[in-house]
Design an enzyme around this catalytic site. Structure first.
Site, mmCIF file in Angstrom:
data_model
loop_
_atom_site.group_PDB
_atom_site.id
_atom_site.type_symbol
_atom_site.label_atom_id
_atom_site.label_comp_id
_atom_site.label_asym_id
_atom_site.label_seq_id
_atom_site.Cartn_x
_atom_site.Cartn_y
_atom_site.Cartn_z
ATOM 1 N N GLU A 1 60.605 35.190 45.626
ATOM 2 C CA GLU A 1 60.534 33.732 45.440
ATOM 3 C C GLU A 1 60.173 33.039 46.753
ATOM 4 O O GLU A 1 59.457 32.041 46.762
ATOM 5 C CB GLU A 1 61.871 33.221 44.873
ATOM 6 N N GLY B 1 70.986 38.304 40.496
ATOM 7 C CA GLY B 1 70.721 36.871 40.459
ATOM 8 C C GLY B 1 71.616 36.179 39.446
ATOM 9 O O GLY B 1 72.782 35.889 39.701
ATOM 10 N N GLY B 2 71.061 35.923 38.264
ATOM 11 C CA GLY B 2 71.757 35.133 37.246
ATOM 12 C C GLY B 2 73.186 35.583 36.975
ATOM 13 O O GLY B 2 74.103 34.746 36.899
ATOM 14 N N SER C 1 67.318 41.233 36.456
ATOM 15 C CA SER C 1 68.016 41.169 35.174
ATOM 16 C C SER C 1 69.115 42.217 35.022
ATOM 17 O O SER C 1 69.333 42.738 33.926
ATOM 18 C CB SER C 1 67.014 41.255 34.015
ATOM 19 N N HIS D 1 62.423 37.971 49.818
ATOM 20 C CA HIS D 1 62.555 37.804 48.367
ATOM 21 C C HIS D 1 61.233 37.285 47.802
ATOM 22 O O HIS D 1 60.578 36.435 48.419
ATOM 23 C CB HIS D 1 63.704 36.851 48.044
ATOM 24 N N GLY E 1 64.826 37.364 36.477
ATOM 25 C CA GLY E 1 65.133 36.185 35.677
ATOM 26 C C GLY E 1 64.463 36.168 34.315
ATOM 27 O O GLY E 1 64.433 35.136 33.646
ATOM 28 N N ASN F 1 73.051 37.139 44.605
ATOM 29 C CA ASN F 1 72.134 36.136 45.163
ATOM 30 C C ASN F 1 72.190 34.921 44.250
ATOM 31 O O ASN F 1 71.603 34.929 43.164
ATOM 32 C CB ASN F 1 70.714 36.726 45.214
ATOM 33 N N TRP F 2 72.906 33.904 44.704
ATOM 34 C CA TRP F 2 73.071 32.712 43.856
ATOM 35 C C TRP F 2 71.781 31.898 43.765
ATOM 36 O O TRP F 2 71.689 30.972 42.967
ATOM 37 C CB TRP F 2 74.190 31.820 44.412
ATOM 38 N N LYS F 3 70.823 32.190 44.625
ATOM 39 C CA LYS F 3 69.604 31.363 44.713
ATOM 40 C C LYS F 3 70.017 29.899 44.911
ATOM 41 O O LYS F 3 71.026 29.653 45.574
ATOM 42 C CB LYS F 3 68.721 31.593 43.475
ATOM 43 N N GLU G 1 62.823 44.924 43.742
ATOM 44 C CA GLU G 1 62.921 43.884 42.723
ATOM 45 C C GLU G 1 61.545 43.665 42.091
ATOM 46 O O GLU G 1 60.735 42.880 42.625
ATOM 47 C CB GLU G 1 63.410 42.571 43.342
#
Ligand code: 13P
Length: 248
Positions: free
Chosen positions: A94, A230-231, A209, A92, A170, A13-15, A164
């Site tokens: 976010e 993510g990251g 993470s 998600h 993150g 997930n590149w966000k 999640e």
């Protein structure tokens, strides 16, 4: 990794990150390796979807709960389907926070995605305050109940779940393998109480993470079927090492 009917899955997930140059780097890094024992996909920002080649299985990070019309800034599920997406991340944390998406809106989006023949990656997870208060299972039950109420348990035959925990997203603060397994087992038990076959087949990803250095340990848990990344999905080598950890 599980030795059952479930196939491992790792989704990046590149966000709202990345650029055009990352697309080429990611494609060439992942094409060098045989990842035949698992599935993987990338969910870039929607404007980049058409720029990937056919070697990459694609997903998108959100779709509208509406089919079309006067919804400025939204993207419909039929549009992302036309661009070759197979997966849609939905719910998600976010988006729940930034866009005030309720459990009911999330359930409507899951319905749209299933109706289009795509696979929802339904995200659930608790904030730290809920964990501290010892209410994780009740919180997740409410999130899951909204989808079961609208669509029934049979819908979960075509849904990927992602646990999640918000406190791990993150933050570098990964859930321990034992914490992840405890919650994944709870989720599977929740499903099993309603349909044991569906519970046995549902892929449940962990997100929060995940890195090349901790993926193996997390994925070795009995009910952890892969990851939503993510990251680390913005770094081709790191993402590849996470895929390799699932490819066993
Ligand atoms: P991080 O891997 O950056 O913690 O993000 C997890 C996530 O939110 C994936 O959807």
């Amino acid at each position: 990794m599980q030795t059952n009917i479930r196939r491992s899955l790792v989704v990046g997930n590149w966000k709202m990150n990345g650029d055009k140059s990352l697309i080429g780097k990611m494609q060439s890094c992942l094409s060098q390796v045989d990842l035949g024992n698992m599935d993987w996909a990338i969910c870039p920002p929607a404007p980049y979807l058409g720029l990937f080649d056919s070697s990459v299985r694609l997903g998108v990070q959100n779709v509208s709960q509406f089919d079309s019309g006067a919804h400025t800034g939204e993207t419909s599920v039929s549009m992302v389907k036309e661009l070759g997406c197979q997966y849609v991340i939905v719910g998600h944390s976010e988006r729940r926070e930034d866009n005030f998406e309720s459990n009911e809106i999330v359930a409507l989006k899951v319905q749209k995605i299933l109706d289009a023949g795509l696979t929802p990656i339904l995200c659930i997870g608790e904030p730290e305050s809920i964990r501290d208060a010892g209410n994780v299972f009740d919180y997740l039950t409410t999130q899951l109940n909204a989808v079961v109420t609208l669509l029934g348990i049979s819908a979960f035959a075509n849904i990927v779940l992602a646990y999640e925990p918000i406190w791990a997203i993150g933050t570098g603060k990964t859930a321990s393998p034992e914490q992840a397994q405890e919650v994944h087992a709870f989720i599977r038990e929740y499903l099993a109480k309603q349909d044991s076959n569906i519970a046995a087949g549902t892929v449940i990803l962990y997100g929060g993470s995940v890195k090349g250095s901790n993926a193996q340990e997390l994925f070795s848990q009995a009910d952890v079927d892969g990851g939503l990344i993510g990251g680390a999905s913005l770094n081709p080598e790191d993402f590849l090492s996470i895929c390799l950890a699932a490819n066993q």
